[in-house]
Design an enzyme around this catalytic site. Structure first.
Site, mmCIF file in Angstrom:
data_model
loop_
_atom_site.group_PDB
_atom_site.id
_atom_site.type_symbol
_atom_site.label_atom_id
_atom_site.label_comp_id
_atom_site.label_asym_id
_atom_site.label_seq_id
_atom_site.Cartn_x
_atom_site.Cartn_y
_atom_site.Cartn_z
ATOM 1 N N ARG A 27 0.823 -1.214 0.000
ATOM 2 C CA ARG A 27 0.000 0.000 0.000
ATOM 3 C C ARG A 27 0.851 1.255 0.000
ATOM 4 O O ARG A 27 0.425 2.319 -0.439
ATOM 5 C CB ARG A 27 -0.940 0.023 1.209
ATOM 6 C CG ARG A 27 -2.233 -0.764 1.032
ATOM 7 C CD ARG A 27 -1.987 -2.219 0.901
ATOM 8 N NE ARG A 27 -3.214 -3.028 0.993
ATOM 9 C CZ ARG A 27 -3.207 -4.326 0.932
ATOM 10 N NH1 ARG A 27 -2.066 -4.992 0.783
ATOM 11 N NH2 ARG A 27 -4.330 -5.011 1.023
ATOM 12 N N ALA A 54 4.897 9.795 24.734
ATOM 13 C CA ALA A 54 3.673 9.901 23.943
ATOM 14 C C ALA A 54 3.970 10.134 22.460
ATOM 15 O O ALA A 54 3.341 9.545 21.587
ATOM 16 C CB ALA A 54 2.804 11.026 24.495
ATOM 17 N N ASP A 75 16.032 6.679 25.212
ATOM 18 C CA ASP A 75 15.181 7.122 26.314
ATOM 19 C C ASP A 75 15.842 6.765 27.644
ATOM 20 O O ASP A 75 16.462 5.710 27.769
ATOM 21 C CB ASP A 75 13.793 6.480 26.243
ATOM 22 C CG ASP A 75 12.789 7.187 27.148
ATOM 23 O OD1 ASP A 75 12.019 8.025 26.635
ATOM 24 O OD2 ASP A 75 12.802 6.926 28.365
ATOM 25 N N PHE A 147 12.885 21.979 26.808
ATOM 26 C CA PHE A 147 13.702 22.766 25.892
ATOM 27 C C PHE A 147 15.189 22.473 26.047
ATOM 28 O O PHE A 147 15.947 22.562 25.077
ATOM 29 C CB PHE A 147 13.437 24.260 26.104
ATOM 30 C CG PHE A 147 12.380 24.809 25.185
ATOM 31 C CD1 PHE A 147 12.702 25.222 23.900
ATOM 32 C CD2 PHE A 147 11.063 24.900 25.593
ATOM 33 C CE1 PHE A 147 11.737 25.724 23.040
ATOM 34 C CE2 PHE A 147 10.084 25.393 24.748
ATOM 35 C CZ PHE A 147 10.423 25.807 23.464
ATOM 36 N N CYS A 202 2.483 18.065 30.824
ATOM 37 C CA CYS A 202 1.394 17.088 30.784
ATOM 38 C C CYS A 202 0.862 16.804 32.180
ATOM 39 O O CYS A 202 -0.310 16.479 32.353
ATOM 40 C CB CYS A 202 1.885 15.792 30.142
ATOM 41 S SG CYS A 202 2.295 15.976 28.388
#
Length: 356
Positions: A27, A54, A75, A147, A202
């Site tokens: 596809r 997220a 991470d 930042f 968040c």
């Protein structure tokens, strides 16, 4: 090893054989924007996702499923129950075990596509390791939440001439920007310094999971343009959106600021900065501590700690419960001390249970 050569990546199955796409990528190959040649380029490409939260989990999932030859996941954190609302690669078992996010994400992604390489890097991106972790990438995707790390990412990307895709989301708002060193404005062109006033996170403002998925998806669109050799099509605009209210706006970023200290004067201040050995984590009741050692034997540490408290261990991390605190120790010598925002106390607990 974090790096593989382009030849090694290209030798893996990329879903294209003699210009013909198999069912996995069919596809995608019929899209004129990608086609068999673009798919072949994806199969020999290397992407680095910085932050497996997220944004990063959606980015990584889409890149791996699209057939990018190698995806590196950087991470420093571990999975918690509160992540599951929006961080789509994790499940309750990962949260219960406190598995490092990069490790858990890589495990799930390998089940989705065994034809490509997924490399977890359980590490904190710092001035000391940024060029090593990011070097050799064809594109870098921003899945961070502060930042300080973004300026470091911007410095490294500009210095190494690697395109990177900025992204941010909080509440119902999000923003995306493609940065192509030498062609478009860099992050420091638009934001010469970090905001001085407290910014919503968040944890303080909440976040709509559909917004993080939307922002990450738009970042991947820009990344696929870069990886398929269509850098001129990358959107040279800072796009901001609020899908809950149906709002969208953009600002052109095509021209670098001639006075920019980063991309014009080549002054890489973030890369030259000295990292604090203990730092509070954004919006968390936790402090990250960096030890002097670059490697810790988790097996030996577990043997000692099991005599005095509960220990849970995975290949790349160890969790030690010492109520009211909890230490998650990583193999690279870092630890996240949960249950305090006091760096001095965090360093003291690290020294007590892990050593100097």
């Amino acid at each position: 090893m974090l790096r593989t050569t382009a030849q090694e990546r290209g030798s893996r199955k990329s879903g294209v054989a003699s210009g013909r796409a198999d069912d996995r990528y069919s596809r995608q190959c019929v899209l004129p924007e990608i086609g068999p040649s673009g798919q072949a380029r994806l199969g020999s490409s290397r992407a680095v996702v910085v932050g497996c939260g997220a944004l990063g989990t959606v980015q990584a999932s889409l890149l791996v499923r699209a057939g990018v030859g190698e995806t590196v996941l950087v991470d420093r954190d571990y999975v918690e129950v509160g992540n599951l609302q929006r961080q789509v690669l994790f499940d309750e078992r990962d949260a219960h075990q406190g598995t490092p996010k990069a490790e858990a994400a890589a495990k799930h992604l390998r089940l989705a596509n065994s034809e490509v390489s997924v490399v977890p890097a359980v590490a904190d991106l710092t001035a000391r390791n940024a060029e090593r972790l990011l070097g050799g990438a064809n594109v870098i995707l921003d899945g961070t939440d502060n930042f300080e790390t973004r300026y470091l990412l911007n410095d490294a990307a500009v210095k190494l001439a690697i395109p990177w895709i900025y992204g941010a989301a909080v509440g119902t708002h999000g923003s995306v920007m493609a940065i192509v060193p030498g062609s478009t404005a860099c992050l420091a062109c638009l934001f010469p310094s970090a905001p001085t006033s407290p910014q919503p996170t968040c944890d303080t403002a909440g976040v709509l999971n559909a917004v993080t998925a939307l922002v990450a998806s738009l970042q991947v669109v820009e990344a696929l343009k870069v990886l398929t050799g269509q850098m001129d099509s990358a959107t040279a605009r800072l796009v901001t959106l609020d899908p809950w209210r149906g709002q969208r706006s953009s600002v052109a970023t095509a021209s670098p600021d001639p006075k920019c200290p980063t991309c014009q004067r080549r002054q890489f201040r973030a890369l030259a900065a000295v990292s604090d050995p203990a730092a509070k984590l954004c919006g968390r009741d936790a402090v990250q501590v960096r030890g002097r050692r670059r490697h810790i034997s988790l097996g030996i540490l577990a043997d000692g700690l099991e005599r005095i408290g509960e220990v849970r261990r995975s290949e790349l991390a160890l969790r030690f419960l010492c109520p009211p605190h909890e230490l998650t120790v990583f193999a690279d010598g870092r630890a996240i001390v949960k249950g305090t925002r006091d760096p001095a106390l965090a360093r003291s607990l690290y020294s007590r249970f892990v050593g100097d």
